[in-house]
Scaffold this active site. Structure first.
Site, PDB file in Angstrom:
ATOM      1  CE  LYS A 169      -8.509   5.513  -5.268  1.00 35.65           C
ATOM      2  NZ  LYS A 169      -7.183   5.005  -4.614  1.00 35.65           N
TER       3      LYS A 169
HETATM    4  O1  G3P Z   1      -4.934   2.397  -6.412  1.00 38.36           O
HETATM    5  C1  G3P Z   1      -5.115   1.219  -5.872  1.00 38.36           C
HETATM    6  C2  G3P Z   1      -3.881   0.750  -5.185  1.00 38.36           C
HETATM    7  O2  G3P Z   1      -3.618   1.510  -4.234  1.00 38.36           O
HETATM    8  C3  G3P Z   1      -4.405  -0.681  -4.521  1.00 38.36           C
HETATM    9  O3  G3P Z   1      -3.016  -1.407  -4.559  1.00 38.36           O
HETATM   10  O4  G3P Z   1      -1.518  -3.240  -4.323  1.00 38.36           O
HETATM   11  O5  G3P Z   1      -3.203  -2.400  -2.396  1.00 38.36           O
HETATM   12  O6  G3P Z   1      -3.966  -3.786  -4.534  1.00 38.36           O
HETATM   13  P1  G3P Z   1      -2.780  -2.801  -4.075  1.00 38.36           P
END
Ligand code: G3P
Length: 221
Positions: free
Chosen positions: A83
């Site tokens: 990633k």
């Molecule tokens: O895959 C991306 C994710 O982990 C981000 O999620 O909830 O931190 O915006 P969030």
């Protein structure tokens, strides 16, 4: 649509994989920081149980270093994909890695132009963060709605991973738009299965089955 689990928690991953519907896992430094295990050991264990790609984030800032870090991640297991956040150095690294056959998931995507450049650099996946756009009063799913035709227009093989999912309607909209993948935390995955009418229906069937059993045992007497 493929479903990925967005977590580094091994118990949650094992549980979700046992449901038979998990196609991959996405991790990031924040998710890994919540687990009390050596990073490489954790990724190896995750890769051993997941029947598909496991995204592992690169944190270096210069292309040369990102490439080295990515190659190291890929030594952990065959199903590791790397990633890389969208940025100029990330694009340079993506081009080199994809030419080597290493799959890249371009992350922290918030605009169609970022996604277009990632696809041109050979990225295998792009991850628009829909929830974080919603958080700042923007429309996260509108970005996905733009990405699907853009990739189709030019026949890009790059798959769209709808990420930063916060609720089941994100998944429904992603499926209607034809996004390739949704990656979601375990608690959101559980919500996809639940419906109060299903719970009530199961309860009623079980009650009525008791009546059937009782009637049968009375007949036997
Ligand atoms: O895959 C991306 C994710 O982990 C981000 O999620 O909830 O931190 O915006 P969030």
């Amino acid at each position: 649509m493929k479903i990925f689990l967005d977590t580094a928690n091994l118990d949650q991953i094992k549980e979700a994989v046992s449901w038979g519907i998990i196609d991959g896992v996405t991790t990031n430094p924040t998710l890994c920081s919540r687990e009390k295990e050596n990073f490489n050991d954790l990724i190896k264990k995750i890769c051993d149980v997941v029947p598909g790609p496991v995204s592992v984030e690169c944190v270096e800032s210069h292309a040369e270093e990102i490439v080295k870090e990515a190659r190291k991640h890929c030594e952990i297991a065959e199903n590791v994909i790397v990633k890389i956040p969208i940025c100029v150095e990330g694009l340079k690294a993506t081009r080199r890695l994809s030419d080597e056959g290493i799959h890249v998931n371009t992350t922290l995507v918030f605009s169609p132009t970022q996604a277009l450049l990632a696809a041109k650099a050979g990225s295998r996946y792009v991850s628009p963060f829909v929830g974080r756009l919603d958080d700042i009063s923007s429309d996260g799913m509108a970005l996905v709605e733009q990405l699907v035709p853009i990739f189709n227009n030019y026949g890009f093989e790059t798959e769209i991973i709808v990420a930063s999912i916060r609720h089941p309607m994100h998944v429904v909209e992603a499926a209607l738009m034809g996004a390739d993948i949704a990656t979601l935390p375990f608690n959101s995955l559980e919500k996809l299965v639940k419906h109060p009418l299903t719970d009530r229906g199961i309860e009623r069937f079980l009650d009525d089955w008791e009546k059937v059993k009782k009637a049968m045992s009375q007949k036997e007497k």
